[in-house]
Scaffold this active site. Structure first.
Site, PDB file in Angstrom:
ATOM      1  N   GLY A  31       0.802  -1.218   0.000  1.00  0.00           N
ATOM      2  CA  GLY A  31       0.000   0.000   0.000  1.00  0.00           C
ATOM      3  C   GLY A  31       0.833   1.265   0.000  1.00  0.00           C
ATOM      4  O   GLY A  31       2.024   1.239  -0.307  1.00  0.00           O
ATOM      5  N   ASN A  32       0.165   2.401   0.327  1.00  0.00           N
ATOM      6  CA  ASN A  32       0.776   3.730   0.231  1.00  0.00           C
ATOM      7  C   ASN A  32       1.359   3.899  -1.176  1.00  0.00           C
ATOM      8  O   ASN A  32       2.534   4.186  -1.368  1.00  0.00           O
ATOM      9  CB  ASN A  32       1.855   3.936   1.305  1.00  0.00           C
ATOM     10  N   HIS A  34       2.413   4.751  -4.992  1.00  0.00           N
ATOM     11  CA  HIS A  34       2.972   5.887  -5.734  1.00  0.00           C
ATOM     12  C   HIS A  34       3.167   5.449  -7.179  1.00  0.00           C
ATOM     13  O   HIS A  34       2.799   4.314  -7.541  1.00  0.00           O
ATOM     14  CB  HIS A  34       4.277   6.363  -5.086  1.00  0.00           C
ATOM     15  N   ALA A  35       3.772   6.319  -7.976  1.00  0.00           N
ATOM     16  CA  ALA A  35       3.894   6.028  -9.410  1.00  0.00           C
ATOM     17  C   ALA A  35       4.692   4.749  -9.686  1.00  0.00           C
ATOM     18  O   ALA A  35       4.496   4.112 -10.723  1.00  0.00           O
ATOM     19  CB  ALA A  35       4.527   7.217 -10.113  1.00  0.00           C
ATOM     20  N   GLY A  36       5.583   4.378  -8.772  1.00  0.00           N
ATOM     21  CA  GLY A  36       6.324   3.121  -8.943  1.00  0.00           C
ATOM     22  C   GLY A  36       5.378   1.917  -8.924  1.00  0.00           C
ATOM     23  O   GLY A  36       5.482   1.008  -9.747  1.00  0.00           O
ATOM     24  N   HIS A  37       4.427   1.925  -7.979  1.00  0.00           N
ATOM     25  CA  HIS A  37       3.450   0.827  -7.928  1.00  0.00           C
ATOM     26  C   HIS A  37       2.559   0.846  -9.176  1.00  0.00           C
ATOM     27  O   HIS A  37       2.203  -0.204  -9.709  1.00  0.00           O
ATOM     28  CB  HIS A  37       2.535   0.974  -6.695  1.00  0.00           C
ATOM     29  N   ASP A 152      13.865  -2.725  -5.396  1.00  0.00           N
ATOM     30  CA  ASP A 152      14.174  -3.760  -4.394  1.00  0.00           C
ATOM     31  C   ASP A 152      14.880  -4.899  -5.123  1.00  0.00           C
ATOM     32  O   ASP A 152      14.332  -5.996  -5.294  1.00  0.00           O
ATOM     33  CB  ASP A 152      12.880  -4.224  -3.729  1.00  0.00           C
TER      34      ASP A 152
HETATM   35  O1  PAF Z   1       7.931  -4.839  -1.996  1.00  0.00           O
HETATM   36  C1  PAF Z   1       6.978  -4.870  -1.175  1.00  0.00           C
HETATM   37  O2  PAF Z   1       6.150  -3.963  -1.108  1.00  0.00           O
HETATM   38  C2  PAF Z   1       6.831  -6.073  -0.255  1.00  0.00           C
HETATM   39  O3  PAF Z   1       8.080  -6.536   0.165  1.00  0.00           O
HETATM   40  C3  PAF Z   1       5.999  -7.218  -0.865  1.00  0.00           C
HETATM   41  C4  PAF Z   1       6.659  -7.805  -2.102  1.00  0.00           C
HETATM   42  C5  PAF Z   1       4.609  -6.684  -1.223  1.00  0.00           C
HETATM   43  C6  PAF Z   1       5.835  -8.347   0.144  1.00  0.00           C
HETATM   44  O4  PAF Z   1       5.205  -7.906   1.303  1.00  0.00           O
END
Ligand code: PAF
Length: 290
Positions: A31-32, A34-37, A152
């Protein structure tokens, strides 16, 4: 978009899609958004008919004294952004649904080697928490494809190995880092920075860019990394690690050409991470090449 909190609802919803022969993509998040998600969701859209996003602040991947309680929870805004991005299903389970017997009783998934050192070194147990919840999400959603951010980098390497080692039938796609205009990699933890810290934060990316140029010119890895740590300290960071690895996160050797420069550093209350690919020349003077 359907928002589902119960595992049974998720299973029956996805069963219908699967029976229609539709491909399913998963975008796991905490959650939270942003444009990356949203780039992950856009990527998922390109690879599947149905996009499922999960929103779950996973307690198992936070160590003692880390920011589990303070982690930003912005459910309504996240839901609105996912609708806008064309997500089909949002899975937002309670902690008690995924871990009904509590964390201590929970079976854990450990991915050896690639999860050691770097973030795994400074956050013991972190990648076991990630691997466990991601395995669980893969079992629940049974996606054809799942998208993860390259910011990540180590997490992505852990998940690729997890899927390979356990023969999980899911394709893992890494999505390039999305940066703010000043170069700072987007992260939910950027929200912890006050305005002064936010102004300093892009120095992490700038430092990595400078180090990359020096490495690509063939300067000694040891000297470049030493200089990088000094630069980060001078810019107000407390570096956690600054390392050059091969793209599988092994040590660089004289044969390595494609490498990855990875950094984690504290700035005020935030621990920031970033990475850049590096193309090493054949002649690099070796401080730490085998
Ligand atoms: O990258 C994240 O936001 C978290 O590590 C993930 C992959 C959703 C697992 O909780």
């Amino acid at each position: 978009m359907r928002t589902l909190r119960e595992i049974d609802q998720l299973r029956s919803t996805l069963q219908e899609h699967r029976q229609r022969g539709q491909r399913i993509a998963l975008v796991p998040t905490m959650g939270n958004l942003h444009a990356g998600h949203l780039a992950l969701v856009a990527c998922a859209r390109q690879h599947a008919d149905i996009v499922v996003s999960s929103l779950f602040v996973n307690p198992m991947q936070f160590g003692p004294g880390e920011d589990l309680d303070g982690y930003p929870r912005t459910f309504d805004a996240d839901q609105a952004q996912l609708i806008e991005a064309g997500c089909d299903v949002l899975l937002a389970p309670a902690v008690s649904s995924l871990y009904p017997n509590g964390l201590d009783a929970q079976t854990r998934v450990h991915v050896p080697m690639v999860g050691e050192g770097l973030c795994g070194g400074s956050r013991p147990g972190h990648f076991d928490g990630v691997s466990t919840v991601v395995s669980m999400l893969f079992n629940l959603v049974q996606p054809d494809v799942a998208c993860f951010g390259e910011k990540d980098y180590q997490q992505l390497a852990v998940i690729r190995k997890l899927v390979r080692d356990l023969h999980m039938p899911v394709e893992i796609i890494g999505v390039p880092i999305v940066r703010a205009e000043d170069g700072l990699a987007l992260s939910s933890r950027n929200g912890y920075l006050n305005s002064e810290e936010r102004a300093k934060a892009p120095a992490l990316y700038r430092t990595l860019c400078t180090l990359r140029s020096a490495l690509e010119r063939g300067e000694s890895i040891e000297k470049v990394l030493h200089q990088g740590n000094t630069t980060l300290y001078d810019a107000g960071f407390t570096p956690d690690y600054l390392e050059l690895r091969d793209t599988m996160l092994g040590p660089v050797s004289s044969e390595t050409r494609q490498a990855i420069l990875l950094a984690a550093a504290k700035l005020g209350p935030a621990r920031l991470i970033d990475n850049l690919p590096v193309q090493l020349p054949a002649s690099t003077a070796s401080g730490n090449r085998e």
